[in-house]
Design an enzyme around this catalytic site. Structure first.
Site, PDB file in Angstrom:
ATOM      1  NE  ARG A 131      -3.799  -0.058   2.225  1.00 42.35           N
ATOM      2  CZ  ARG A 131      -4.639   0.203   3.221  1.00 42.35           C
ATOM      3  NH1 ARG A 131      -4.677  -0.584   4.280  1.00 42.35           N
ATOM      4  NH2 ARG A 131      -5.444   1.233   3.155  1.00 42.35           N
ATOM      5  CG  ASP A 327     -13.232   1.991   5.062  1.00 43.02           C
ATOM      6  OD1 ASP A 327     -12.397   2.002   4.134  1.00 43.02           O
ATOM      7  OD2 ASP A 327     -12.981   2.411   6.197  1.00 43.02           O
ATOM      8  NE  ARG A 358     -11.527  -2.806   1.155  1.00 45.27           N
ATOM      9  CZ  ARG A 358     -11.441  -2.171   2.311  1.00 45.27           C
ATOM     10  NH1 ARG A 358     -11.911  -0.936   2.414  1.00 45.27           N
ATOM     11  NH2 ARG A 358     -10.931  -2.751   3.366  1.00 45.27           N
TER      12      ARG A 358
HETATM   13  C1  S3P Z   1      -9.452   5.897   8.110  1.00 42.82           C
HETATM   14  C2  S3P Z   1      -9.518   6.586   6.927  1.00 42.82           C
HETATM   15  C3  S3P Z   1      -9.860   5.955   5.643  1.00 42.82           C
HETATM   16  C4  S3P Z   1     -10.503   4.586   5.831  1.00 42.82           C
HETATM   17  C5  S3P Z   1      -9.802   3.754   6.866  1.00 42.82           C
HETATM   18  C6  S3P Z   1      -9.792   4.468   8.201  1.00 42.82           C
HETATM   19  C7  S3P Z   1      -9.080   6.633   9.335  1.00 42.82           C
HETATM   20  O1  S3P Z   1      -8.669   5.794   4.892  1.00 42.82           O
HETATM   21  O2  S3P Z   1     -10.537   3.896   4.610  1.00 42.82           O
HETATM   22  O3  S3P Z   1     -10.419   2.494   7.023  1.00 42.82           O
HETATM   23  O4  S3P Z   1      -9.297   6.096  10.443  1.00 42.82           O
HETATM   24  O5  S3P Z   1      -8.584   7.757   9.234  1.00 42.82           O
HETATM   25  P1  S3P Z   1      -8.081   6.972   3.936  1.00 42.82           P
HETATM   26  O6  S3P Z   1      -7.634   8.065   4.803  1.00 42.82           O
HETATM   27  O7  S3P Z   1      -6.942   6.331   3.202  1.00 42.82           O
HETATM   28  O8  S3P Z   1      -9.225   7.329   3.046  1.00 42.82           O
END
Ligand code: S3P
Length: 452
Positions: A131, A327, A358
């Site tokens: 990632r 998500d 995804r």
């Molecule tokens: C999250 C932000 C999101 C989300 C992840 C949790 C967080 O990711 O997909 O499950 O707790 O700040 P991104 O910041 O990459 O969008």
């Protein structure tokens, strides 16, 4: 001789004989649980956390915070005590800090740790190691931290931190993780650290920093919204109550929308507007979804959601919904397979860099099970309700170490003609360790392999 891939050896879901019924409590929110541990570890004093999600991702963050010098103990189920590093700050960990599958833990901690003059090695599992981390490493480097990595992915090392420069940054992607990492890096920086968002992402970092006594300035500006803090500032320990996770509740709600006649209540769901995009879409699709008993807990609004099986229609989900339900697309796509007509989900580029790609994994899970679906650019189209005999099912879905793909596939299987199975259920414990128990308590036949 038995085939190694029979249903007996795979986690699978079958159509129930009766509607799903019951009242269940949503598990603790993953985003808030990570932050409660990290902020408690940064703070001066002792923080008590109630309702912590005890999923694998969160346990990795607890381990990381111990490695930086915080004392963390579990008192009882969901109740955790964090003695923070406070004025002394984070210290150099003795071994590589392992984030397992957890992108949120990794990115937030990289931001927080970069404020200290320490060296750190970071590692993660197979999925986390592909990632993109450049989205946090690049701006942190501009603030003055130094990292070494190959292709900006894990494993990577912080070779220099501390003494960072104040900074104003507009992330090119809508990402609460990036916003949070930079704000945490700014805590020890003399001056103002600002993040400008063109689309607003979840604001749990801002809310929780305020609860830990840190003033946060939030402004609406011409180009979007600005979040800033003025450093140096030390967090003061507090008590945190973790509300229920709307992203986990989504699987329970979806199960009730897939199985005819179902009627369930999911209690204790956080209703922060930066997280409830799915509930808006489901309402537009015609779902009976009623939020009752609104109350405040741990600085967030929570409610109980009553959901009844409903006849749904396909809708177009515009790109500006993405941050509030980033998500939830795999499970929305599964629900769309049971709706009449086509659901078009637009602007899903960010889904490609989650625990798996995804967009591709969701398309594959549906098409292998006989659902009409297409990827057009970054949009996902799902056409439901066209097969008079129902959705075929019967496939074993490859989960690519992605908990949300695993749970989405199992919910799909609650309505298909043939059971749907998954290749690996282990990752479900990263975000929703009680998934099987809660599904079983409402009557959903989701079965794990029998131990030999
Ligand atoms: C999250 C932000 C999101 C989300 C992840 C949790 C967080 O990711 O997909 O499950 O707790 O700040 P991104 O910041 O990459 O969008």
């Amino acid at each position: 001789m038995k085939n190694a891939n029979t249903l007996e050896t795979q986690t699978h879901a079958t159509k129930p004989n009766a509607p799903l019924k019951g009242t269940v409590r949503a598990p603790g929110d993953k985003s808030i649980s990570h932050r409660a541990l990290i902020f408690g570890a940064l703070a001066e004093g002792t923080t008590t956390i109630q309702g912590l999600l005890e999923g694998d991702d969160i346990l990795q963050t607890a381990g990381a915070m111990r490695a930086f010098g915080a004392e963390i103990t579990q008192k009882s189920q969901g109740k955790w005590i964090v003695k923070g590093c406070g004025k002394r700050g984070f210290t150099t960990p003795k071994a590589p800090v392992d984030f397992g599958n957890a992108g949120t833990g990794a990115r937030l901690v990289m931001g927080a740790a970069s404020a200290f003059n320490i060296t750190v090695d970071y590692i993660g599992d197979e999925s986390l190691s592909v990632r993109p981390m450049g989205r946090v490493l690049d701006p942190l480097t501009q603030m003055g931290a130094k990292f070494t990595s190959t292709n900006s992915t894990l494993p990577l090392s912080q070779t220099k931190g501390g003494n960072l420069k104040p900074f104003s940054f507009t992330p090119p992607h809508a990402s609460a993780q990036v916003k949070s990492a930079l704000i945490l890096a700014g805590l020890k920086t003399r001056g103002t650290t600002e993040v400008i968002e063109t689309s607003i992402t979840r604001d749990h970092t801002e809310n929780m920093l305020e609860a830990f006594g840190v003033p946060v300035t939030r402004k609406s500006i011409d180009t979007g919204s600005s979040v800033s803090i003025k450093g140096p500032v030390l967090l003061k320990a507090t008590n945190v109550t973790v509300p229920g996770d709307p992203s986990s509740a989504a699987f329970l709600i979806a199960a009730a929308l897939v199985v005819p006649g179902s009627d369930i209540i999911v209690e204790n769901i956080m209703m922060n507007a930066s997280r409830t995009g799915l509930f808006e879409v489901l309402t537009e699709m015609g779902a009976f979804l009623r939020a009752d008993n609104f109350r405040k807990s741990g600085g967030e609004i929570i409610a109980d959601i009553h959901v009844k099986y409903s006849k749904l229609v396909g809708v177009t989900v515009p790109e500006d919904r993405v941050p509030s339900m980033v998500d939830e697309y795999p499970i929305l796509a599964v629900i769309a397979a049971y709706a009449k007509g086509t659901t078009e989900m637009r602007g899903l580029a960010e889904l490609r860099v989650k625990e798996s790609d995804r967009l591709v994994a969701t398309h594959a899970l549906l098409s292998q099970n006989g659902v009409a679906t297409k990827i057009k650019g970054d949009n996902l189209l799902v056409t439901g309700g066209v097969l008079p005999s129902g959705i075929k099912g019967g496939a074993c879905v490859t989960t690519h170490h992605d908990h949300r793909i695993a749970m989405s596939a199992l919910v799909l299987g609650l309505g298909t003609k043939n059971p749907v199975s998954i290749d690996d259920a282990a990752m479900i414990a990263t975000s929703f360790p009680d998934f099987f128990d809660l599904m079983s308590s409402i009557g959903a036949p989701i079965t794990m392999p029998k131990p030999h």
